[in-house]
Enzyme design. Structure first.
Site, short mmCIF file in Angstrom:
data_model
loop_
_atom_site.label_atom_id
_atom_site.label_comp_id
_atom_site.label_asym_id
_atom_site.label_seq_id
_atom_site.Cartn_x
_atom_site.Cartn_y
_atom_site.Cartn_z
N LYS A 155 -30.78 -21.72 -25.40
CA LYS A 155 -30.38 -20.37 -25.03
C LYS A 155 -30.93 -19.99 -23.67
CE LYS A 155 -32.40 -16.50 -25.93
NZ LYS A 155 -33.05 -15.30 -26.51
N ASP A 213 -27.51 -15.49 -28.58
CA ASP A 213 -28.63 -14.70 -29.08
C ASP A 213 -28.21 -14.03 -30.38
OD1 ASP A 213 -26.97 -12.61 -28.33
OD2 ASP A 213 -28.42 -11.66 -27.00
#
Length: 296
Positions: free
Chosen positions: A167, A185
């Protein structure tokens, strides 16, 4: 605005009724209307899913033409550190903390040499400050020792840094190096599951499934738009369905508030007339800048 769905009329399986019931049925008038088979929607085809997903992206592009990363940064190192610090807290709190952090430790070399206790004290407002200080010290030392003090531009290098996963790597790659990436997320994962793009829970699997629905050129901005929508309208506990511009394309419409006036009151940040998360937002941001730490 409405989404077309593939559907078909399906025959319900016939079941022989109990003996007593069959006897009763014979006594009923012959003119009684026969029960009609129920319509059963088929699963959305792959083609229909891709079309709907891409239409949602186009609609969100119209709603959020100013979508951007909501962390303040001026160089790759600042974005990398800010993204690591954003775990388990808001971007706003990170943005309120990093001015003092980067003023004292502007480079990886400076941060790698920081006294842990002093670094922890600066990071305290972001929560989990001891673990975050350890990650920031580790990644800074790795940048200094293994990458000449520069943030690498390859995912396989970024994920070797302490505290950096896919991420964080995709945030940095997409927003400072122009390398397309999907940032999964909590907001992104929640919305793509609500939209039935995937049922996967694991972020890596979500990334792979969603990436397959779009060309790479769309990945970075798609991530910003979905996160913007999740923070402003499609909230976790009470989505503002009645104020949602893509309601007609959403299979989960009705999970939240559908009354337009009530839904309008649920909007956040610039959509709700409130400050955003950045102290230094982009010039085209239509909302108000956030306040520094301790202000107001």
């Amino acid at each position: 605005m409405s989404a077309k769905r593939d559907s078909a009329v399906g025959e319900q399986p016939t079941t022989r009724p109990p003996r007593a019931a069959r006897t009763t049925e014979k006594t009923k008038p012959k003119t009684q209307a026969k029960a009609q088979p129920k319509t059963k929607a088929q699963p959305e085809s792959r083609t229909a899913l891709v079309r709907r997903a891409r239409r949602i992206n186009r609609e969100l592009a119209d709603v959020y033409p100013y979508a951007h990363p909501e962390l303040d940064f001026e160089n790759p190192f600042e974005l990398l550190v800010a993204t690591v610090l954003s775990a388990q807290t808001t971007d706003l709190r990170v943005n309120q903390t990093t001015p003092a952090l980067f003023a004292k430790y502007p480079t990886p070399e400076d941060m790698a040499a920081a006294v842990p206790e002093e670094l922890e004290e600066i990071l305290r407002p972001t929560g989990f400050f001891r673990a975050k200080a350890k990650s920031v010290l580790g990644l800074s030392a790795s940048l200094r020792d293994n990458f000449g003090g520069e943030v690498p531009s390859r995912l396989e290098d970024l994920v070797t840094l302490p505290g950096v996963g896919r991420k964080t790597a995709n945030v940095v790659l997409g927003n400072v190096f122009g390398v397309p990436g999907i940032t999964v997320d909590t907001h992104f994962g929640r919305l793509v599951r609500r939209w039935k793009w995937t049922a996967e829970e694991d972020p890596v699997k979500v990334e792979a499934v969603v990436a397959d629905l779009f060309p790479p050129k769309d990945w970075t901005m798609l991530s910003h738009r979905v996160v913007f929508h999740g923070r402003r309208i499609c909230h976790a506990r009470k989505p503002a369905c009645g104020a949602c511009p893509i309601a007609a394309l959403c299979p989960a419409y009705g999970e939240g508030e559908t009354d337009p006036e009530k839904a309008q009151k649920l909007l956040k940040y610039e959509k709700g007339g409130q400050p955003g998360q950045r102290l230094k937002p982009p010039p085209d941001y239509p909302g108000k800048p956030a306040s520094p730490l301790g202000a107001g």
